[in-house]
Design a protein around this motif. Structure first.
Motif, PDB file in Angstrom:
ATOM      1  N   LEU A  85      15.698  78.716 107.954  1.00 24.96           N
ATOM      2  CA  LEU A  85      15.407  78.535 109.377  1.00 24.96           C
ATOM      3  C   LEU A  85      14.873  77.153 109.746  1.00 24.96           C
ATOM      4  O   LEU A  85      14.703  76.857 110.933  1.00 24.96           O
ATOM      5  CB  LEU A  85      14.402  79.597 109.840  1.00 24.96           C
ATOM      6  N   PHE A  86      14.598  76.310 108.735  1.00 30.04           N
ATOM      7  CA  PHE A  86      14.036  74.989 109.015  1.00 30.04           C
ATOM      8  C   PHE A  86      14.712  73.925 108.170  1.00 30.04           C
ATOM      9  O   PHE A  86      15.220  74.202 107.077  1.00 30.04           O
ATOM     10  CB  PHE A  86      12.528  74.964 108.712  1.00 30.04           C
ATOM     11  N   ASP A  87      14.677  72.696 108.667  1.00 31.45           N
ATOM     12  CA  ASP A  87      15.146  71.567 107.874  1.00 31.45           C
ATOM     13  C   ASP A  87      13.935  70.781 107.373  1.00 31.45           C
ATOM     14  O   ASP A  87      12.795  71.236 107.487  1.00 31.45           O
ATOM     15  CB  ASP A  87      16.106  70.685 108.685  1.00 31.45           C
ATOM     16  N   GLU A  88      14.172  69.585 106.848  1.00 31.00           N
ATOM     17  CA  GLU A  88      13.101  68.791 106.246  1.00 31.00           C
ATOM     18  C   GLU A  88      12.021  68.399 107.250  1.00 31.00           C
ATOM     19  O   GLU A  88      10.901  68.048 106.879  1.00 31.00           O
ATOM     20  CB  GLU A  88      13.692  67.525 105.591  1.00 31.00           C
ATOM     21  N   GLY A  89      12.350  68.468 108.543  1.00 24.70           N
ATOM     22  CA  GLY A  89      11.364  68.151 109.576  1.00 24.70           C
ATOM     23  C   GLY A  89      10.126  69.033 109.506  1.00 24.70           C
ATOM     24  O   GLY A  89       9.059  68.643 109.982  1.00 24.70           O
ATOM     25  N   LEU A  90      10.265  70.203 108.913  1.00 18.69           N
ATOM     26  CA  LEU A  90       9.110  71.089 108.768  1.00 18.69           C
ATOM     27  C   LEU A  90       8.014  70.420 107.945  1.00 18.69           C
ATOM     28  O   LEU A  90       6.832  70.638 108.187  1.00 18.69           O
ATOM     29  CB  LEU A  90       9.535  72.398 108.098  1.00 18.69           C
ATOM     30  N   TYR A  91       8.409  69.596 106.983  1.00 17.47           N
ATOM     31  CA  TYR A  91       7.441  68.986 106.079  1.00 17.47           C
ATOM     32  C   TYR A  91       7.145  67.522 106.388  1.00 17.47           C
ATOM     33  O   TYR A  91       6.100  67.004 106.000  1.00 17.47           O
ATOM     34  CB  TYR A  91       7.938  69.106 104.635  1.00 17.47           C
ATOM     35  N   SER A  92       8.051  66.855 107.086  1.00 16.92           N
ATOM     36  CA  SER A  92       7.851  65.425 107.353  1.00 16.92           C
ATOM     37  C   SER A  92       7.115  65.163 108.656  1.00 16.92           C
ATOM     38  O   SER A  92       6.652  64.044 108.891  1.00 16.92           O
ATOM     39  CB  SER A  92       9.210  64.707 107.386  1.00 16.92           C
ATOM     40  N   THR A  93       6.994  66.168 109.511  1.00 13.47           N
ATOM     41  CA  THR A  93       6.316  65.987 110.790  1.00 13.47           C
ATOM     42  C   THR A  93       4.800  65.949 110.598  1.00 13.47           C
ATOM     43  O   THR A  93       4.240  66.778 109.899  1.00 13.47           O
ATOM     44  CB  THR A  93       6.673  67.133 111.762  1.00 13.47           C
ATOM     45  N   GLY A  94       4.160  64.983 111.254  1.00 12.65           N
ATOM     46  CA  GLY A  94       2.702  64.887 111.169  1.00 12.65           C
ATOM     47  C   GLY A  94       2.281  63.870 110.135  1.00 12.65           C
ATOM     48  O   GLY A  94       2.614  63.993 108.960  1.00 12.65           O
ATOM     49  N   ASP A  95       1.566  62.853 110.574  1.00 12.16           N
ATOM     50  CA  ASP A  95       1.153  61.766 109.692  1.00 12.16           C
ATOM     51  C   ASP A  95      -0.172  62.110 109.028  1.00 12.16           C
ATOM     52  O   ASP A  95      -1.186  62.287 109.711  1.00 12.16           O
ATOM     53  CB  ASP A  95       1.020  60.468 110.502  1.00 12.16           C
ATOM     54  N   LEU A  96      -0.172  62.184 107.712  1.00  8.06           N
ATOM     55  CA  LEU A  96      -1.394  62.511 106.985  1.00  8.06           C
ATOM     56  C   LEU A  96      -2.448  61.428 107.164  1.00  8.06           C
ATOM     57  O   LEU A  96      -3.649  61.694 107.082  1.00  8.06           O
ATOM     58  CB  LEU A  96      -1.088  62.705 105.498  1.00  8.06           C
ATOM     59  N   ASP A  97      -2.017  60.187 107.436  1.00 11.37           N
ATOM     60  CA  ASP A  97      -2.980  59.109 107.671  1.00 11.37           C
ATOM     61  C   ASP A  97      -3.832  59.402 108.906  1.00 11.37           C
ATOM     62  O   ASP A  97      -5.014  59.050 108.951  1.00 11.37           O
ATOM     63  CB  ASP A  97      -2.254  57.775 107.847  1.00 11.37           C
TER      64      ASP A  97
END
Length: 223
Positions: free
Chosen positions: A24-36
């Protein structure tokens, strides 16, 4: 003998079996949101932010993605094609409550805190102890909640931006009203979570992060 299932029974099977995040999700699930940004909020609430200047964020990134997956997993297993907007909003907050108060993640956070502490030299430990001793408990906890709230905001953004066509086919129009205004459960959650983050950890919150906040506070206090 053939067994014919009713629509309700089929929905129950679907909900029980559920879908995987990979479906149901692509890589955007994990790349969204800057940990910095998350680490910057933590540093803004520290008396001596230089303690984290040379911090290796690799393990925090791993933890962040693991919690993100848990949020998504817990969210999609609570919804189906017939879920209403209100039920979808509740499902998201239930997913947050489960994921962020999961003791296995909290234990990992405690290990990370101890690891950071062990890596500090004597001077930085002394500065950290002084800052901790001279800062009100309520202010420290508000800072912890502010940082967690930013991560939760990134979680909803990730679900917004990382869902695929299969997700949309299953959960529209309740999810976003097919991206026409009013934007369904998605925008209700987005607005509420952003407003919670903007309180700088003071609340009120549409989710419950008291347990994880207390555990993080205690972990640092016991160093």
């Amino acid at each position: 003998m053939k067994v014919k299932l009713t629509e309700t029974q089929l929905r129950r099977i679907l909900l029980k079996e559920g879908y995987s995040t990979n479906e149901l999700f692509d890589e955007g699930l994990y790349s969204t949101g800057d940990l910095d940004d998350f680490l910057e909020v933590i540093k803004e609430n520290m008396t001596n932010p230089e303690i984290l200047d040379d911090f290796d964020k690799t393990h925090v990134e791993t933890l962040s993605k693991t919690i993100r997956k848990s949020v998504a997993d817990n969210f999609i297993k609570r919804i189906n094609k017939n879920t209403t907007e209100e039920e979808m909003v509740k499902a998201f907050y239930d997913a947050i409550n489960v994921a962020y108060n999961d003791d296995k993640f909290i234990n990992y956070i405690n290990i990370l805190i101890k690891s950071i502490w062990m890596g500090l030299d004597g001077k930085l430990k002394a500065l950290a102890n002084l800052g901790w001793a001279t800062t009100r408990k309520s202010k420290i906890k508000a800072g912890i909640k502010e940082a967690i709230s930013l991560q939760i905001y990134h979680d909803i953004l990730a679900i917004e931006e990382g869902n695929n066509d299969k997700f949309k086919s299953l959960f529209e129009p309740a999810w976003s009203n097919n991206y026409r205004r009013p934007l369904g459960a998605m925008m209700k959650i987005d607005d509420e979570v952003w407003d919670a983050y903007e309180t700088k950890g003071k609340g009120p919150f549409p989710y419950n992060i008291d347990h994880v906040t207390d555990q993080i506070y205690n972990a640092v206090d016991n160093l």
